[in-house]
Write a protein that holds these residues in place. Structure first.
Motif, PDB file in Angstrom:
ATOM      1  N   GLY A 198       0.773  -1.223   0.000  1.00 14.47           N
ATOM      2  CA  GLY A 198       0.000   0.000   0.000  1.00 14.47           C
ATOM      3  C   GLY A 198       0.811   1.282   0.000  1.00 14.47           C
ATOM      4  O   GLY A 198       0.245   2.371   0.158  1.00 14.47           O
ATOM      5  N   LYS A 199       2.127   1.146  -0.176  1.00 16.28           N
ATOM      6  CA  LYS A 199       2.972   2.337  -0.149  1.00 16.28           C
ATOM      7  C   LYS A 199       3.767   2.478  -1.441  1.00 16.28           C
ATOM      8  O   LYS A 199       3.775   1.587  -2.281  1.00 16.28           O
ATOM      9  N   GLU A 200       4.433   3.595  -1.570  1.00 16.70           N
ATOM     10  CA  GLU A 200       5.197   3.861  -2.781  1.00 16.70           C
ATOM     11  C   GLU A 200       6.575   3.200  -2.730  1.00 16.70           C
ATOM     12  O   GLU A 200       7.084   2.825  -1.667  1.00 16.70           O
ATOM     13  N   LEU A 201       7.156   3.088  -3.915  1.00 13.62           N
ATOM     14  CA  LEU A 201       8.498   2.549  -4.041  1.00 13.62           C
ATOM     15  C   LEU A 201       9.489   3.475  -3.330  1.00 13.62           C
ATOM     16  O   LEU A 201       9.409   4.709  -3.460  1.00 13.62           O
ATOM     17  N   GLU A 202      10.423   2.871  -2.605  1.00 13.24           N
ATOM     18  CA  GLU A 202      11.425   3.685  -1.907  1.00 13.24           C
ATOM     19  C   GLU A 202      12.816   3.075  -2.068  1.00 13.24           C
ATOM     20  O   GLU A 202      12.958   1.858  -2.160  1.00 13.24           O
ATOM     21  N   GLY A 203      13.802   3.956  -2.104  1.00 20.28           N
ATOM     22  CA  GLY A 203      15.173   3.488  -2.239  1.00 20.28           C
ATOM     23  C   GLY A 203      15.696   2.944  -0.925  1.00 20.28           C
ATOM     24  O   GLY A 203      15.351   3.451   0.145  1.00 20.28           O
ATOM     25  N   VAL A 204      16.527   1.927  -1.023  1.00 22.09           N
ATOM     26  CA  VAL A 204      17.097   1.293   0.162  1.00 22.09           C
ATOM     27  C   VAL A 204      18.613   1.461   0.184  1.00 22.09           C
ATOM     28  O   VAL A 204      19.173   1.909   1.177  1.00 22.09           O
ATOM     29  N   ALA A 205      19.273   1.082  -0.901  1.00 22.72           N
ATOM     30  CA  ALA A 205      20.733   1.129  -0.950  1.00 22.72           C
ATOM     31  C   ALA A 205      21.195   1.148  -2.392  1.00 22.72           C
ATOM     32  O   ALA A 205      20.461   0.747  -3.303  1.00 22.72           O
ATOM     33  N   ARG A 206      22.413   1.600  -2.574  1.00 17.19           N
ATOM     34  CA  ARG A 206      22.994   1.691  -3.907  1.00 17.19           C
ATOM     35  C   ARG A 206      24.477   1.403  -3.819  1.00 17.19           C
ATOM     36  O   ARG A 206      25.120   1.761  -2.828  1.00 17.19           O
ATOM     37  N   ILE A 207      25.008   0.781  -4.870  1.00 20.76           N
ATOM     38  CA  ILE A 207      26.445   0.579  -4.963  1.00 20.76           C
ATOM     39  C   ILE A 207      26.876   0.932  -6.376  1.00 20.76           C
ATOM     40  O   ILE A 207      26.240   0.523  -7.352  1.00 20.76           O
ATOM     41  N   ASN A 208      27.930   1.717  -6.478  1.00 18.94           N
ATOM     42  CA  ASN A 208      28.355   2.120  -7.811  1.00 18.94           C
ATOM     43  C   ASN A 208      29.376   1.129  -8.377  1.00 18.94           C
ATOM     44  O   ASN A 208      29.654   0.083  -7.767  1.00 18.94           O
TER      45      ASN A 208
END
Length: 126
Positions: free
Chosen positions: A42-52
């Protein structure tokens, strides 16, 4: 083009751990940054983590200290180690790849990612 497949989701109790994997196809995998995102019910997509491409990481506040993102370019795979899981971590988790230039505040912006996996469900019970 990159194709992504997530795995490792499941059901755990609060305080437990899970490690998600994101397997990628394509010879240019190592040139992409990879992000982990989630969509709670029921919620929007959200960022958790990123690796370049060189292993520099970014975390959402909700993930700092509990989640660790890493990559193994030889295996074309990115991992998300999650510990001390909470019921609010329950979501479908997606990995995504991109190569667009971005500022630091855009690291977890879904619009900056071009290729997406199909998602894997993580359920944390209290």
């Amino acid at each position: 083009q990159v194709q992504l497949v997530e795995s490792g989701g499941g059901s755990v109790q609060s305080g437990g751990s899970l490690t998600l994997s994101c397997a990628a196809s394509g010879n240019s995998f190592r040139t992409y940054y990879i992000g982990w995102f989630r969509q709670p019910p029921g919620k929007e997509l959200e960022g958790v983590a990123r690796i370049n491409s060189v292993g520099i990481t970014t975390y959402a506040d909700s993930a700092k200290g509990r989640f660790t993102v890493s990559r193994d370019n030889a295996k074309n795979t990115v991992y998300l180690q999650m510990r001390s899981l909470k019921p609010e971590d329950t979501a479908i988790y997606y990995c995504a790849a991109g190569r667009l230039q971005m500022t630091v505040d855009q690291h977890l912006l879904p619009a900056k990612y071009l290729y997406w996996g199909q998602g894997t469900q993580v359920t944390v019970s209290s």
